[in-house]
Design an enzyme around this catalytic site. Structure first.
Site, PDB file in Angstrom:
ATOM      1  CG  HIS A 100       2.570  24.741  37.142  1.00  8.51           C
ATOM      2  ND1 HIS A 100       1.445  24.552  36.368  1.00  8.51           N
ATOM      3  CD2 HIS A 100       2.485  26.009  37.617  1.00  8.51           C
ATOM      4  CE1 HIS A 100       0.714  25.662  36.374  1.00  8.51           C
ATOM      5  NE2 HIS A 100       1.320  26.554  37.145  1.00  8.51           N
ATOM      6  CG  HIS A 102       4.340  28.864  40.816  1.00  8.83           C
ATOM      7  ND1 HIS A 102       4.564  29.801  39.840  1.00  8.83           N
ATOM      8  CD2 HIS A 102       3.091  28.388  40.583  1.00  8.83           C
ATOM      9  CE1 HIS A 102       3.504  29.902  39.061  1.00  8.83           C
ATOM     10  NE2 HIS A 102       2.585  29.053  39.489  1.00  8.83           N
TER      11      HIS A 102
END
Ligand code: 5GP
Ligand code: ZN
Length: 142
Positions: A100, A102
């Site tokens: 992922h 951010h």
């Protein structure tokens, strides 16, 4: 979908979350524990554990979605800047092992922004080490 992966479950709609965006390859949703107002996560729909494992097409797609959301955060939320952050490995603070990015909108107004600089920049007396590390890394790149 990987077993026991909370982000795969979010992409599949099996865990409650605040969705922001999706396309063929990527999915974006608000971070449950935001460092700033509008802090969200962009993930590939296909499970990859981390930066070392993610295929180039998924990494490209996630990065482009993150850029698109960063622009929107500045325009719509009035953010003054944005940080993109990836943690790769537990020792680098990764806690969820589905790749992922951010997207952390940043604000002059600290009521909206709880992030603090996590390192002390500008260590002096380090020139020889910097050069040695560059000389080690450069010829080792594939
Ligand atoms: P990491 O530490 O791996 O870089 O980031 C993981 C992020 O995922 C953290 O910022 C954490 O707040 C967020 N997170 C963990 N579990 C959930 C969840 O179930 N839902 C959402 N929306 N965010 C989560
Ligand atoms: Zn996953």
């Amino acid at each position: 979908m990987s077993d026991q992966c909370v982000f795969c479950e979010i992409v599949a709609g099996k865990v409650p979350h605040a969705k922001v965006f999706e396309d063929d390859m990527t999915y974006a949703f608000m971070d449950i524990n935001p460092a700033s107002d509008g802090h969200l996560l962009v993930v590939p729909k296909r499970h990859s554990k981390d930066l070392l494992e993610i295929p180039a097409d998924d990494l490209t797609a996630v990065t482009l979605t993150a850029q698109r959301i960063a622009k929107t955060a500045i325009k719509e939320l009035g953010a003054d800047g944005v940080n993109l952050l990836n943690c790769c490995g537990a020792d680098a603070w990764q806690t969820v092992f589905h790749f992922h990015l951010h997207v952390v909108p940043r604000y002059v107004d600290k009521a909206k922004d709880r992030l603090v600089l996590p390192w002390q920049p500008g260590v002096s007396g380090y020139a020889d080490t910097i050069t040695a590390l560059a000389d080690q890394l450069s010829p080792a790149l594939d």
